[in-house]
Design an enzyme around this catalytic site. Sequence first.
Site, PDB file in Angstrom:
ATOM      1  N   ASP A   1       0.701  -1.308  -0.075  1.00 44.27           N
ATOM      2  CA  ASP A   1      -0.002  -0.156  -0.203  1.00 44.27           C
ATOM      3  C   ASP A   1       1.102   1.249   0.055  1.00 44.27           C
ATOM      4  O   ASP A   1       0.573   2.241  -0.548  1.00 44.27           O
ATOM      5  CB  ASP A   1      -0.850  -0.036   1.298  1.00 44.27           C
ATOM      6  CG  ASP A   1      -1.919   1.245   1.083  1.00 44.27           C
ATOM      7  OD1 ASP A   1      -2.563   1.332   0.300  1.00 44.27           O
ATOM      8  OD2 ASP A   1      -2.022   2.046   2.306  1.00 44.27           O
TER       9      ASP A   1
ATOM     10  N   ARG B   1       4.304   6.958  -9.626  1.00 41.44           N
ATOM     11  CA  ARG B   1       5.244   7.937  -9.938  1.00 41.44           C
ATOM     12  C   ARG B   1       6.596   7.793 -10.789  1.00 41.44           C
ATOM     13  O   ARG B   1       6.910   8.540 -11.786  1.00 41.44           O
ATOM     14  CB  ARG B   1       5.553   8.942  -8.781  1.00 41.44           C
ATOM     15  CG  ARG B   1       4.448   9.647  -8.086  1.00 41.44           C
ATOM     16  CD  ARG B   1       4.707  10.490  -6.876  1.00 41.44           C
ATOM     17  NE  ARG B   1       5.090   9.711  -5.791  1.00 41.44           N
ATOM     18  CZ  ARG B   1       4.260   9.472  -4.858  1.00 41.44           C
ATOM     19  NH1 ARG B   1       3.021   9.557  -4.930  1.00 41.44           N
ATOM     20  NH2 ARG B   1       4.549   8.449  -3.737  1.00 41.44           N
TER      21      ARG B   1
ATOM     22  N   ASP C   1      -7.101   1.844  -4.792  1.00 41.94           N
ATOM     23  CA  ASP C   1      -6.232   1.975  -3.388  1.00 41.94           C
ATOM     24  C   ASP C   1      -7.467   2.096  -2.252  1.00 41.94           C
ATOM     25  O   ASP C   1      -7.233   1.494  -1.059  1.00 41.94           O
ATOM     26  CB  ASP C   1      -5.211   2.874  -3.444  1.00 41.94           C
ATOM     27  CG  ASP C   1      -4.277   2.905  -2.114  1.00 41.94           C
ATOM     28  OD1 ASP C   1      -3.413   2.088  -2.120  1.00 41.94           O
ATOM     29  OD2 ASP C   1      -4.839   3.630  -1.247  1.00 41.94           O
ATOM     30  N   HIS C   2      -8.280   2.962  -2.211  1.00 42.84           N
ATOM     31  CA  HIS C   2      -8.990   3.217  -1.281  1.00 42.84           C
ATOM     32  C   HIS C   2     -10.049   1.912  -0.962  1.00 42.84           C
ATOM     33  O   HIS C   2     -10.263   1.772  -0.104  1.00 42.84           O
ATOM     34  CB  HIS C   2      -9.991   4.352  -1.527  1.00 42.84           C
ATOM     35  CG  HIS C   2     -10.722   5.135  -0.613  1.00 42.84           C
ATOM     36  ND1 HIS C   2      -9.909   5.780   0.651  1.00 42.84           N
ATOM     37  CD2 HIS C   2     -11.867   5.026  -0.016  1.00 42.84           C
ATOM     38  CE1 HIS C   2     -10.450   6.146   1.394  1.00 42.84           C
ATOM     39  NE2 HIS C   2     -11.908   5.922   1.232  1.00 42.84           N
TER      40      HIS C   2
ATOM     41  N   ASP D   1      -8.161  -0.598   0.858  1.00 41.11           N
ATOM     42  CA  ASP D   1      -7.998  -0.010   2.323  1.00 41.11           C
ATOM     43  C   ASP D   1      -9.238  -0.007   2.947  1.00 41.11           C
ATOM     44  O   ASP D   1      -9.184  -0.651   4.120  1.00 41.11           O
ATOM     45  CB  ASP D   1      -7.485   1.503   2.124  1.00 41.11           C
ATOM     46  CG  ASP D   1      -6.045   1.610   2.009  1.00 41.11           C
ATOM     47  OD1 ASP D   1      -5.306   0.617   1.767  1.00 41.11           O
ATOM     48  OD2 ASP D   1      -5.745   2.881   1.671  1.00 41.11           O
TER      49      ASP D   1
END
Length: 425
Positions: free
Chosen positions: A155, A163, A176-177, A180
């Site tokens: 994560d 990047r 990603d959320h 999570d």
Amino acid sequence: RRRARGPEATRTRRSKAAAMPIAAVRRARLDVLTRGGHDGSNEDLVCYAQKNEREAKRAHVGASERTCAQVHSYKYTSPPSTSFEKLFLERWWTYVVERWCPLWVAPNALTFGGLMLVMVTYALYWTHTPVLAHTAPSWMYAVSAVLMFAYQTADGIDGKQARRTKSGSPLGEVVDHGCDAICTCVYGIIFVDLLAVGIATPAARAFAVMMMTSSRIFFAVDTVSSTYTGLLPVNTAFDVQEMQILLQISMIVFGFVGSDAMNAFTITLPIIGERGVVRLLVDGGALFGVRSRALTFYRTVTAKEVPPHWPKHRNPTRIALFCIVNELFHGVCLYFAPNLALAHATSMLLFAEAEMSIMRLRVSDPDWPLFNWLSGFVMIMTTFVPAGNMFIGGMLLGAALFLLLHRSATLCAQVTGCLGMHSNI
């Protein structure tokens, strides 16, 4: 009728082939899942935010002037580093991504890989300590702690990999959320088991469900705050990263010495009475989290200016209240569900879908409907499934998984189509 030949026939075949993907999406459209056509499966809609006239003629899922403008206006703002990140986590993540991650690895692949480790931990807990009373063998807690730290690492490095490869997109933050959100639900049962709360009695089950629901409410309110401000609220002294590390250490330590060690040293306090020192620290951390989240959300909703990316017709306070009521509803269903493991797994998938829907307000669709009646129906049905009926329980779990995958697939097609990216990212 005379069959077309030559260039005319070629053009006809090409036009049919070009129309097939959108037509296929339209045939697969399920209006029971999304009211108002927000899945965007309309072949007449085209992307209004492309760079040139040729690209603007290309249709994709969820294309409209409003949604494409929202996608292109998205900008990610990194939250400030917390104490453990400054101390060692940032250096660890940088070392891992530069030493062990080739440039051809997609950032979302790292996120999903970490999620698979979380799901292994989830399965270990329900198979080795199904009553959540800290009865699993010591090795299970040690393995689970390592797996959860591996997820925390994945994560932490997925953004760095994005990047490095210049492949960052709004889709990455939403994925990603969602992961999570699932991890939050898993940590909920880890915490309940660590305290040996158990679910054998009605009182214990109520307390266990309350702890699970509380962590999800905190996460949901944070989601609304971050969606509104564009910045994830973080306490730089002690926040999620620190909580994860301490929980992982506790899993290993108390996995070997037993959870009774939490009450080995006690002190007596006014009103509270006799309490174990470790348990008192846990309670204090929970109260600190409640206060921190409440203040953060209050500062968010009382801000003088509405952020430019936020749809002015969506009230953040109402959305937060909707999330709280929805999670309390899930908590009631979990309490009455005969098969808590299946009900919790179903609720976990629906929670991830709900949190991703909130993120879509900022990332891709300011008019996205948050209420999902099918989600509520599936959750209610978990309270009627007998404990030993895996067939019906499995069908409900599959329905929740389908909801999550359907929403994720339409989001992926919308964002990648609008940005002109390959859908397999």
